[in-house]
Design a protein around this motif. Structure first.
Motif, PDB file in Angstrom:
ATOM      1  N   ALA A  68      -9.117 -29.590  52.994  1.00 10.79           N
ATOM      2  CA  ALA A  68      -8.765 -29.696  54.413  1.00 10.79           C
ATOM      3  C   ALA A  68      -8.582 -31.165  54.750  1.00 10.79           C
ATOM      4  CB  ALA A  68      -9.860 -29.092  55.290  1.00 10.79           C
ATOM      5  N   ALA A  69      -7.643 -31.432  55.661  1.00 11.59           N
ATOM      6  CA  ALA A  69      -7.413 -32.789  56.165  1.00 11.59           C
ATOM      7  C   ALA A  69      -7.345 -32.691  57.680  1.00 11.59           C
ATOM      8  CB  ALA A  69      -6.124 -33.360  55.594  1.00 11.59           C
ATOM      9  N   TYR A  70      -8.081 -33.588  58.345  1.00 10.76           N
ATOM     10  CA  TYR A  70      -8.216 -33.477  59.791  1.00 10.76           C
ATOM     11  C   TYR A  70      -8.485 -34.818  60.436  1.00 10.76           C
ATOM     12  CZ  TYR A  70     -13.197 -33.661  58.625  1.00 10.76           C
ATOM     13  OH  TYR A  70     -14.424 -34.044  58.147  1.00 10.76           O
ATOM     14  N   THR A  71      -8.291 -34.830  61.770  1.00 11.76           N
ATOM     15  CA  THR A  71      -8.693 -35.947  62.616  1.00 11.76           C
ATOM     16  C   THR A  71      -9.728 -35.406  63.588  1.00 11.76           C
ATOM     17  OG1 THR A  71      -6.993 -35.509  64.281  1.00 11.76           O
ATOM     18  CG2 THR A  71      -6.393 -37.010  62.474  1.00 11.76           C
ATOM     19  N   GLU A  72     -10.125 -36.204  64.534  1.00 14.31           N
ATOM     20  CA  GLU A  72     -11.101 -35.743  65.531  1.00 14.31           C
ATOM     21  C   GLU A  72     -10.579 -34.591  66.373  1.00 14.31           C
ATOM     22  OE1 GLU A  72     -14.402 -36.295  66.531  1.00 14.31           O
ATOM     23  OE2 GLU A  72     -14.428 -37.088  64.507  1.00 14.31           O
ATOM     24  N   ASP A  73      -9.258 -34.487  66.517  1.00 10.30           N
ATOM     25  CA  ASP A  73      -8.731 -33.446  67.400  1.00 10.30           C
ATOM     26  C   ASP A  73      -7.698 -32.519  66.766  1.00 10.30           C
ATOM     27  OD1 ASP A  73      -6.636 -35.230  67.229  1.00 10.30           O
ATOM     28  OD2 ASP A  73      -6.425 -35.527  69.375  1.00 10.30           O
ATOM     29  N   GLU A  74      -7.477 -32.634  65.448  1.00  7.27           N
ATOM     30  CA  GLU A  74      -6.488 -31.778  64.796  1.00  7.27           C
ATOM     31  C   GLU A  74      -6.915 -31.426  63.371  1.00  7.27           C
ATOM     32  OE1 GLU A  74      -1.765 -31.742  63.532  1.00  7.27           O
ATOM     33  OE2 GLU A  74      -2.797 -33.671  63.712  1.00  7.27           O
ATOM     34  N   LEU A  75      -6.849 -30.146  63.069  1.00  3.42           N
ATOM     35  CA  LEU A  75      -6.968 -29.672  61.689  1.00  3.42           C
ATOM     36  C   LEU A  75      -5.535 -29.562  61.194  1.00  3.42           C
ATOM     37  CD1 LEU A  75      -8.366 -28.583  59.191  1.00  3.42           C
ATOM     38  CD2 LEU A  75      -8.605 -26.378  60.347  1.00  3.42           C
ATOM     39  N   ALA A  76      -5.105 -30.532  60.401  1.00  2.15           N
ATOM     40  CA  ALA A  76      -3.698 -30.664  60.040  1.00  2.15           C
ATOM     41  C   ALA A  76      -3.330 -29.970  58.735  1.00  2.15           C
ATOM     42  CB  ALA A  76      -3.321 -32.141  59.958  1.00  2.15           C
ATOM     43  N   ARG A  87     -12.613 -15.321  49.421  1.00  2.00           N
ATOM     44  CA  ARG A  87     -14.011 -15.590  49.061  1.00  2.00           C
ATOM     45  C   ARG A  87     -14.764 -16.302  50.181  1.00  2.00           C
ATOM     46  NH1 ARG A  87     -13.774 -17.304  42.651  1.00  2.00           N
ATOM     47  NH2 ARG A  87     -12.023 -15.954  42.143  1.00  2.00           N
ATOM     48  N   GLY A  88     -14.100 -16.497  51.309  1.00  2.00           N
ATOM     49  CA  GLY A  88     -14.735 -17.180  52.432  1.00  2.00           C
ATOM     50  C   GLY A  88     -14.618 -18.693  52.389  1.00  2.00           C
ATOM     51  N   ILE A  89     -13.860 -19.218  51.448  1.00  2.00           N
ATOM     52  CA  ILE A  89     -13.735 -20.673  51.305  1.00  2.00           C
ATOM     53  C   ILE A  89     -12.995 -21.278  52.494  1.00  2.00           C
ATOM     54  CG2 ILE A  89     -12.782 -22.531  49.880  1.00  2.00           C
ATOM     55  CD1 ILE A  89     -13.222 -20.606  47.448  1.00  2.00           C
ATOM     56  N   GLY A  90     -11.889 -20.662  52.902  1.00  2.00           N
ATOM     57  CA  GLY A  90     -11.144 -21.162  54.050  1.00  2.00           C
ATOM     58  C   GLY A  90     -11.995 -21.149  55.309  1.00  2.00           C
ATOM     59  N   SER A  91     -12.740 -20.073  55.518  1.00  2.00           N
ATOM     60  CA  SER A  91     -13.628 -19.981  56.689  1.00  2.00           C
ATOM     61  C   SER A  91     -14.675 -21.076  56.675  1.00  2.00           C
ATOM     62  CB  SER A  91     -14.320 -18.620  56.725  1.00  2.00           C
ATOM     63  OG  SER A  91     -13.379 -17.591  56.858  1.00  2.00           O
ATOM     64  N   ARG A  92     -15.252 -21.316  55.523  1.00  2.00           N
ATOM     65  CA  ARG A  92     -16.283 -22.365  55.423  1.00  2.00           C
ATOM     66  C   ARG A  92     -15.695 -23.738  55.699  1.00  2.00           C
ATOM     67  NH1 ARG A  92     -20.768 -21.349  51.996  1.00  2.00           N
ATOM     68  NH2 ARG A  92     -21.278 -23.527  52.326  1.00  2.00           N
ATOM     69  N   LEU A  93     -14.480 -23.991  55.213  1.00  2.00           N
ATOM     70  CA  LEU A  93     -13.833 -25.276  55.494  1.00  2.00           C
ATOM     71  C   LEU A  93     -13.551 -25.428  56.991  1.00  2.00           C
ATOM     72  CD1 LEU A  93     -11.290 -25.985  52.616  1.00  2.00           C
ATOM     73  CD2 LEU A  93     -13.020 -27.548  53.490  1.00  2.00           C
ATOM     74  N   VAL A  94     -13.086 -24.373  57.625  1.00  2.00           N
ATOM     75  CA  VAL A  94     -12.827 -24.431  59.061  1.00  2.00           C
ATOM     76  C   VAL A  94     -14.124 -24.718  59.807  1.00  2.00           C
ATOM     77  CG1 VAL A  94     -12.113 -23.120  61.096  1.00  2.00           C
ATOM     78  CG2 VAL A  94     -10.781 -22.968  58.991  1.00  2.00           C
ATOM     79  N   ARG A  95     -15.190 -24.021  59.470  1.00  2.00           N
ATOM     80  CA  ARG A  95     -16.493 -24.253  60.123  1.00  2.00           C
ATOM     81  C   ARG A  95     -16.966 -25.688  59.899  1.00  2.00           C
ATOM     82  NH1 ARG A  95     -16.534 -20.829  63.841  1.00  2.00           N
ATOM     83  NH2 ARG A  95     -17.021 -18.689  63.354  1.00  2.00           N
ATOM     84  N   TYR A  96     -16.732 -26.206  58.699  1.00  2.00           N
ATOM     85  CA  TYR A  96     -17.104 -27.594  58.395  1.00  2.00           C
ATOM     86  C   TYR A  96     -16.373 -28.548  59.338  1.00  2.00           C
ATOM     87  CZ  TYR A  96     -17.682 -31.989  55.933  1.00  2.00           C
ATOM     88  OH  TYR A  96     -17.980 -33.297  55.630  1.00  2.00           O
ATOM     89  N   VAL A  97     -15.060 -28.362  59.477  1.00  2.00           N
ATOM     90  CA  VAL A  97     -14.268 -29.231  60.348  1.00  2.00           C
ATOM     91  C   VAL A  97     -14.734 -29.077  61.797  1.00  2.00           C
ATOM     92  CG1 VAL A  97     -11.951 -29.708  61.241  1.00  2.00           C
ATOM     93  CG2 VAL A  97     -12.281 -29.288  58.791  1.00  2.00           C
ATOM     94  N   GLN A  98     -14.957 -27.853  62.239  1.00  2.00           N
ATOM     95  CA  GLN A  98     -15.423 -27.633  63.602  1.00  2.00           C
ATOM     96  C   GLN A  98     -16.742 -28.367  63.855  1.00  2.00           C
ATOM     97  OE1 GLN A  98     -15.336 -23.330  63.369  1.00  2.00           O
ATOM     98  NE2 GLN A  98     -13.593 -23.210  64.765  1.00  2.00           N
ATOM     99  N   ALA A  99     -17.621 -28.358  62.874  1.00  2.00           N
ATOM    100  CA  ALA A  99     -18.939 -28.996  63.024  1.00  2.00           C
ATOM    101  C   ALA A  99     -18.879 -30.516  62.900  1.00  2.00           C
ATOM    102  CB  ALA A  99     -19.911 -28.439  61.990  1.00  2.00           C
ATOM    103  N   ASN A 100     -17.821 -31.036  62.288  1.00  2.00           N
ATOM    104  CA  ASN A 100     -17.750 -32.465  62.015  1.00  2.00           C
ATOM    105  C   ASN A 100     -16.687 -33.193  62.831  1.00  2.00           C
ATOM    106  OD1 ASN A 100     -19.701 -33.233  59.690  1.00  2.00           O
ATOM    107  ND2 ASN A 100     -18.890 -31.214  59.173  1.00  2.00           N
ATOM    108  N   THR A 101     -16.227 -32.567  63.897  1.00  2.00           N
ATOM    109  CA  THR A 101     -15.336 -33.221  64.847  1.00  2.00           C
ATOM    110  C   THR A 101     -15.940 -33.059  66.231  1.00  2.00           C
ATOM    111  OG1 THR A 101     -14.011 -31.190  65.021  1.00  2.00           O
ATOM    112  CG2 THR A 101     -13.213 -32.898  63.509  1.00  2.00           C
ATOM    113  N   ALA A 102     -15.833 -34.090  67.027  1.00  2.00           N
ATOM    114  CA  ALA A 102     -16.441 -34.059  68.354  1.00  2.00           C
ATOM    115  C   ALA A 102     -15.438 -33.734  69.452  1.00  2.00           C
ATOM    116  CB  ALA A 102     -17.103 -35.401  68.646  1.00  2.00           C
ATOM    117  N   ALA A 103     -14.168 -34.057  69.216  1.00  2.00           N
ATOM    118  CA  ALA A 103     -13.166 -33.866  70.262  1.00  2.00           C
ATOM    119  C   ALA A 103     -12.896 -32.384  70.487  1.00  2.00           C
ATOM    120  CB  ALA A 103     -11.870 -34.575  69.879  1.00  2.00           C
ATOM    121  N   ARG A 104     -12.729 -32.036  71.741  1.00  2.00           N
ATOM    122  CA  ARG A 104     -12.334 -30.680  72.081  1.00  2.00           C
ATOM    123  C   ARG A 104     -11.223 -30.786  73.114  1.00  2.00           C
ATOM    124  NH1 ARG A 104     -14.447 -30.017  67.962  1.00  2.00           N
ATOM    125  NH2 ARG A 104     -16.243 -28.750  67.491  1.00  2.00           N
ATOM    126  N   PRO A 105     -10.153 -30.067  72.979  1.00  3.84           N
ATOM    127  CA  PRO A 105     -10.003 -29.031  71.977  1.00  3.84           C
ATOM    128  C   PRO A 105      -9.623 -29.587  70.603  1.00  3.84           C
ATOM    129  CG  PRO A 105      -8.030 -29.117  73.327  1.00  3.84           C
ATOM    130  CD  PRO A 105      -9.010 -30.104  73.908  1.00  3.84           C
TER     131      PRO A 105
END
Length: 153
Positions: A68-76, A87-105
């Protein structure tokens, strides 16, 4: 023992990331009817500034299986090797990004036609807010429609 580990990108990951991207991107473009727009990671990474993002690699049992590659406000970028899908790998990566970015949305764009990715993000609490049509980033000769989704946390 945990089979999945998410860690920072290392230069020695490049060959695996290229293989993951190229297999998964081709599948993504096929779903969108845009197979002719395929560019290998070697080209796409430069055109779309992959290394301008925070880059994380997901290892499954010691093998790089997704990234995954991301910024504070975009999962690119989010690509899972097709051999490791469901296997749930994509879901875990998304959750990781959600937990490690502060900007919303937190925003993501999904190609129209990519129903599996759209379902994944909807299941991860992203909500559709728009659909846009324009030139494909990195391969501007092709027109694409994307669904814009946001996560407000």
């Amino acid at each position: 023992m945990e089979q999945l580990m998410i860690r920072p990108y290392q230069p020695q990951d490049w060959p695996r990331l290229a293989a993951i991207h190229d297999a998964a991107r081709l599948l993504e473009l096929r779903l969108a009817g845009l197979e002719d727009a395929f560019l290998p990671l070697e080209v796409a990474a430069e055109r779309e500034d992959l290394f301008g993002y925070t880059l994380r690699v997901a290892e499954w049992a010691g093998q790089a299986a997704a990234f995954a590659a991301y910024t504070e406000d975009e999962l690119a970028w989010l690509y899972v090797d097709p051999a490791y899908m469901r296997r749930g790998i994509g879901s875990r990566l998304v959750r990781y990004v959600q937990a490690n970015t502060a900007a919303r949305p937190l925003t993501i764009e999904v190609l129209a036609g990519n129903a599996p990715a759209l379902a994944l993000y909807r299941a991860m609490d992203f909500q559709p807010v728009d659909a846009r049509t324009g030139a494909m980033p990195g391969n501007e000769a092709f027109r694409v429609t994307v669904h814009v989704l946001v996560f407000n946390g």
